[in-house]
Scaffold this active site. Structure first.
Site, mmCIF file in Angstrom:
data_model
loop_
_atom_site.group_PDB
_atom_site.id
_atom_site.type_symbol
_atom_site.label_atom_id
_atom_site.label_comp_id
_atom_site.label_asym_id
_atom_site.label_seq_id
_atom_site.Cartn_x
_atom_site.Cartn_y
_atom_site.Cartn_z
ATOM 1 N N THR A 117 -12.604 -3.435 -3.502
ATOM 2 C CA THR A 117 -11.399 -2.793 -4.042
ATOM 3 C C THR A 117 -10.260 -3.344 -3.215
ATOM 4 O O THR A 117 -9.858 -2.758 -2.221
ATOM 5 C CB THR A 117 -11.472 -1.259 -3.878
ATOM 6 O OG1 THR A 117 -11.954 -0.952 -2.582
ATOM 7 C CG2 THR A 117 -12.338 -0.644 -4.915
ATOM 8 N N GLY A 118 -9.770 -4.524 -3.627
ATOM 9 C CA GLY A 118 -8.709 -5.231 -2.903
ATOM 10 C C GLY A 118 -7.627 -4.279 -2.499
ATOM 11 O O GLY A 118 -7.441 -3.995 -1.327
ATOM 12 N N THR A 119 -6.934 -3.767 -3.434
ATOM 13 C CA THR A 119 -6.218 -2.484 -3.353
ATOM 14 C C THR A 119 -4.891 -2.356 -2.669
ATOM 15 O O THR A 119 -4.584 -3.001 -1.682
ATOM 16 C CB THR A 119 -7.121 -1.442 -2.644
ATOM 17 O OG1 THR A 119 -8.366 -1.426 -3.256
ATOM 18 C CG2 THR A 119 -6.529 -0.072 -2.697
ATOM 19 N N THR A 120 -4.161 -1.385 -3.284
ATOM 20 C CA THR A 120 -3.100 -0.745 -2.513
ATOM 21 C C THR A 120 -3.305 0.750 -2.706
ATOM 22 O O THR A 120 -3.433 1.229 -3.825
ATOM 23 C CB THR A 120 -1.703 -1.109 -3.057
ATOM 24 O OG1 THR A 120 -1.652 -2.487 -3.326
ATOM 25 C CG2 THR A 120 -0.631 -0.707 -2.088
#
Lengths: 283, 223
Positions: free
Chosen positions: B22-25
């Site tokens: 979940t690369g994510t921000t």
């Protein structure tokens, strides 16, 4: 009041025909043989008082404490077999410590008393072990939950209380604790001579009174109750062990400071001399 | 922990050789009476977007959520464990659990297995003792409470935005605007973040969830 459970009382794993576990009842008798301990909860804390009978003049003063620290915010006053009580205080300490380690905050007293009660109860199930021969009162003060008081007995039951007593004079002590509220309130009405009318109001106020006291006021009353229930004839000298936890100690459970204890003992001795007079100072 | 699932040849696609992440921000903000949490919705295996509508805001209890970043598998597994532990604890105590307790449980798992895990988690929620709280548990297993916290690969792009736009004692709506604005900026710049913005506002009364779709996101560039 002695009931003999001949044949059905040899182990905790046996019920009697009338549904009793005699070993547990005998354990409770062991508690009744011990000297009294009381705990009372007030508006901003909890106070413990223990009538510690001194069996020998050779004992160092302050030895054989019957009030333990279980956690910073929790205190435990015991009655019964002292060795059993010490072992249980270690159990309680471990429970409180593990809780903090796992969950990151102080253990709520209800949970602690249930956990220790569960442990005590386990020893009432098997013939290989005997039940614990002690009852104890747990008290704590927390910013969010306020003052809490719980009592655990050898059967493994735990209840929350406003005030409770264990040991040989527990009945007398309980009466005194209940009187504590009514007497203080009856004072003003007696002076006015309107006893009957105010009695009704008294009953309503009853519940209020103890809850409105501060720890400092309560310490004196606790000392007085211990002095009242102490039997001068049967038991000779005793040491009064007093401890408190509340706003006054910033949530830390500790033995009351020397000057507070001396003041409380003086109050207790003076009121005894006045022989149950209603002219005590009303704080 | 292994970064490559198999040593394939140069002809094999990138995503067969990368862990799902979940690369994510993600972010969470406290306000008086609760918290606002938000996340993007992109899950990647290498350059391939395995899920473009992921829900990274995971409920742990009635009023406690966690925002997950890092390995999808690791964070899901940890969240499941903590959900069980917290549920059990809550039943034992017979009262709603504290956010601090949930955070400590996350920390315990993340720290103990720090060598094997890749998980950056933000724990946020409401409890009656201390109101709205945000706790961050980054990789390594530290635990610290913060009024605002950002996490995930996209968070690096919005520290400046947060530092200049966050003020203490904001209202719930101001927080919602701050979070959706910040997330859109990060999703714009970070290749591992994108999709939709998922928001949730947690307070005493309950959890209020929202989705902001791509075309409705705040626009920061004129292009």
């Amino acid at each position: 009041m002695s009931s003999i459970g001949t044949g059905y009382d040899l182990s905790a794993s046996t019920f009697s025909p009338d549904g009793r576990v005699f070993q547990v009842e005998y354990a409770m008798k062991a508690v009744e043989n011990s000297s009294t301990a009381i705990g009372i909860r007030c508006k901003d804390g909890v106070v413990f008082g223990v009538e510690k009978l001194v069996l020998s003049k050779l004992y160092e003063q302050g030895s054989n404490k019957r009030i333990f620290n279980v956690d910073r915010h929790v205190g435990m006053a015991v009655a019964g077999l002292l060795a059993d009580a010490r072992s249980l205080s270690e159990v309680a300490r471990e429970e409180a410590s593990n809780f903090r380690s796992n969950y990151g905050h102080n253990i709520p007293l209800k949970h602690l008393s249930e956990r220790v009660a569960m442990y005590v109860h386990a020893y009432t199930l098997y013939s290989a072990v005997r039940p614990f021969g002690c009852s104890f009162i747990l008290g704590s003060y927390d910013q969010d939950d306020g003052p809490q008081l719980y009592m655990v007995d050898p059967s493994g039951i735990s209840y929350g209380y406003w005030g409770c007593a264990i040991g040989k004079a527990k009945q007398a002590a309980k009466t005194e604790i209940e009187k504590l509220q009514v007497r203080i309130l009856l004072e003003p009405s007696l002076r006015q001579g309107k006893i009957l009318l105010n009695c009704l109001i008294c009953v309503c106020y009853c519940y209020q009174q103890m809850k409105d006291m501060t720890c400092r006021e309560l310490v004196k009353e606790v000392a007085k109750i211990i002095y009242i229930v102490h039997d001068e004839v049967k038991d000779k000298s005793f040491e009064l062990e007093l401890s408190w936890v509340g706003e006054v100690t910033n949530g830390k459970h500790e033995l009351v400071p020397k000057d507070v204890r001396e003041e409380a003992e003086k109050y207790a001795k003076d009121s005894l001399e006045e022989e149950d007079d209603s002219d005590e100072d009303n704080m | 922990r292994f970064g490559q699932l198999s040593s394939g040849s140069d002809m094999a696609p990138d995503w067969t050789m990368k862990e799902v992440s979940t690369g994510t921000t993600i972010m969470a903000v406290e306000y008086d009476g609760g918290v606002v949490i938000g996340a993007d919705s992109r899950t990647t295996t290498g350059a391939y977007i395995a899920n473009r509508v992921t829900d990274k805001l995971t409920p742990i209890h009635d009023r406690i959520f966690c925002c997950r970043s890092g390995s999808a598998a690791d964070t899901q597994a940890i969240a499941d464990v903590v959900t069980y532990q917290l549920g059990f604890h809550s039943i034992e105590l017979d009262e709603a659990p504290l956010v601090q307790t949930a955070a400590n449980l996350f920390k315990a798992s993340c720290y103990r297995y720090r060598e094997e895990l890749m998980a950056g988690i933000i724990v946020a929620g409401w409890d009656k003792r201390r109101g709205g709280q945000v706790y961050t548990v980054p990789v390594g297993g530290m635990l610290v409470r913060q009024p605002v916290s950002v996490g995930g690969s996209g968070s690096t792009y919005i520290y400046g935005y947060m530092d200049s736009n966050y003020k203490p004692n904001m209202t719930k709506d101001q927080c919602l605007r701050l979070v959706s604005g910040a997330l859109s900026l990060a999703m714009e710049r970070d290749g591992s973040s994108g999709g939709v913005v998922r928001l949730a506002a947690i307070s005493e009364t309950g959890v209020d969830r929202q989705v902001i779709l791509g075309n409705q996101l705040p626009k920061w560039s004129t292009a």
